[in-house]
Scaffold this motif. Structure first.
Motif, mmCIF file in Angstrom:
data_model
loop_
_atom_site.group_PDB
_atom_site.id
_atom_site.type_symbol
_atom_site.label_atom_id
_atom_site.label_comp_id
_atom_site.label_asym_id
_atom_site.label_seq_id
_atom_site.Cartn_x
_atom_site.Cartn_y
_atom_site.Cartn_z
ATOM 1 N N GLU A 151 0.663 -12.540 -10.517
ATOM 2 C CA GLU A 151 1.778 -11.705 -10.072
ATOM 3 C C GLU A 151 2.442 -11.039 -11.258
ATOM 4 O O GLU A 151 2.478 -11.609 -12.368
ATOM 5 N N THR A 173 7.585 -7.277 -6.499
ATOM 6 C CA THR A 173 6.547 -8.162 -7.014
ATOM 7 C C THR A 173 5.177 -7.630 -6.621
ATOM 8 O O THR A 173 4.919 -7.374 -5.438
ATOM 9 N N THR A 175 1.104 -8.302 -6.406
ATOM 10 C CA THR A 175 0.179 -9.419 -6.266
ATOM 11 C C THR A 175 -1.234 -8.946 -6.577
ATOM 12 O O THR A 175 -1.658 -7.873 -6.109
ATOM 13 N N TYR A 231 -3.613 -4.555 -8.529
ATOM 14 C CA TYR A 231 -2.450 -5.184 -7.912
ATOM 15 C C TYR A 231 -1.966 -4.323 -6.748
ATOM 16 O O TYR A 231 -2.124 -3.094 -6.754
#
Length: 375
Positions: free
Chosen positions: A62, A77, A79, A91
């Motif tokens: 992350e 955020t 991932t 991501y």
């Protein structure tokens, strides 16, 4: 989310071409490189970035990403998808639903390139932007702004009296610099101040019957998606007193929370429900004030497209005694206060405690008329 080898190669070429010009510091090469295949995203939907880590560091699962659009700043955020390919990793994250237009992105707490994305809106995101705009969209509100209504009204039911109110709030941390930039949640802290006076216009010396001073410190949150069940809230501390001494002294200290809901109506208007729920921390000057004020200010607001605005506030004390304050405002385009259009203001009050001095006194119901800057 599938990422073909061709898309990965294109992203790498973009990163390699743009990296030197996107350094985290002037004249230096950033440690982390961000890249996008087409530089586009859609508000409220998932988007994808390729991240290239320093050669000696493995990309983590992350990463924190800072999104900036003007003075508005969000932290999301990201991932990881799949396994890393050397120093490269793909991501994904969700773009906030009410963030539209040019958006710059960079990693939080890491020396990274700054990537520009063009975020397109959707009907749902446009609706959410209109909804949050009813409260003042984050970043779109200046540091000093209105808080409660501001008006001046006059009536003659209980002798000629005037009632006027001034109110503002000040954001303590700027979203674009300093502590507010490093920790965006701090930009939700405000200092508020409201002053309300009852002015006796009939007596010879025209004295003020009473004035209430209400400084406050609160934290304000507004939703940034279209799924959260509440549109916003305030939580904080407030002091109220009339500045008198002896038997005329009145004061309370409260802790409060004010949830906020707003619904857009089909006719272009809006309806708000913003009850202020509080507990008394100190009330020694008026120990029975809860019998007349209770513990909630029940506030509703109907806005008919900015032309007519109706706002009732109801208090019910623990003894069954209480009050009703009803404000009705009509926009008057020719009534100007600088660049701001004014409002014709109608105000009706009935019950106990129109001012804090007479919190346990019921005077004749009062109707007043005047003008408002902020209804």
């Amino acid at each position: 989310m599938r990422t073909s080898a061709l898309r990965l190669l294109v992203a790498l070429l973009i990163a390699a071409a743009c990296g030197p010009g996107l350094a985290a510091e002037r004249g230096t090469m950033p440690d982390w490189i961000l890249a996008s295949v087409d530089g586009r995203a859609v508000a409220g939907e998932r988007f994808e970035l390729l991240v290239i880590a320093p050669s000696q560091e493995e990309p983590p699962q992350e990463l924190q990403l800072r999104l900036k659009s003007g003075a508005d700043e969000r932290i999301v955020t990201m991932t990881a998808v799949g396994v890393p390919s050397g120093a490269q990793r793909v991501y994904v994250a969700d773009m906030p639903a009410n963030l539209v237009g040019p958006v710059s992105v960079e990693l939080v707490g890491r020396s990274s390139s700054v990537l520009s994305l063009v975020v397109a809106g959707t009907p749902e995101s446009d609706k959410l932007a209109a909804l949050t705009g009813a409260y003042g969209a984050p970043g779109g509100e200046p540091p000093l702004s209105e808080n409660d209504p501001m008006y001046f009204v006059v009536g003659a039911r209980d002798g000629w009296t005037a009632r006027f109110q001034l109110s503002f709030k000040y954001r303590l941390f700027d979203q674009a610099s300093g502590f507010g930039k490093d920790s965006p949640w701090l930009s939700g802290f405000y200092f508020g101040y409201t002053q309300n006076s009852i002015w006796d216009l009939e007596s010879d010396s025209k004295p003020f019957r009473d004035t209430s001073y209400r400084p406050s410190l609160f934290w304000r949150w507004e939703r940034t998606d279209d799924k959260t069940w509440i549109d916003g809230w305030r939580v904080g501390l407030e002091h109220e007193s009339n500045g008198q001494t002896g038997d005329l002294s009145r004061s309370i200290n409260i802790a409060f929370v004010r949830p906020e809901w707003c619904w857009q109506l089909r006719d272009g208007g809006s309806f708000e429900f913003t009850p202020k729920i509080y507990g008394y921390l100190d009330k020694k000057d008026n120990p029975d004030i809860q019998q007349y004020r209770g513990y909630v200010d029940w506030r509703f607001r109907y806005d008919a497209g900015g032309e007519w605005i109706t706002t009732p506030v109801v208090r019910v004390g623990t003894s069954g005694k209480g009050s009703v304050l009803l404000d009705v405002s009509k926009r008057v385009r020719d009534l100007k206060f600088g660049p701001v259009s004014g409002y014709l203001q109608f105000q009706y009050f009935s019950g106990y405690g129109e001012d804090i001095l007479d919190y346990n006194v019921r005077r004749p119901s009062q109707f007043r008329i005047g003008f408002a800057i902020v209804p």
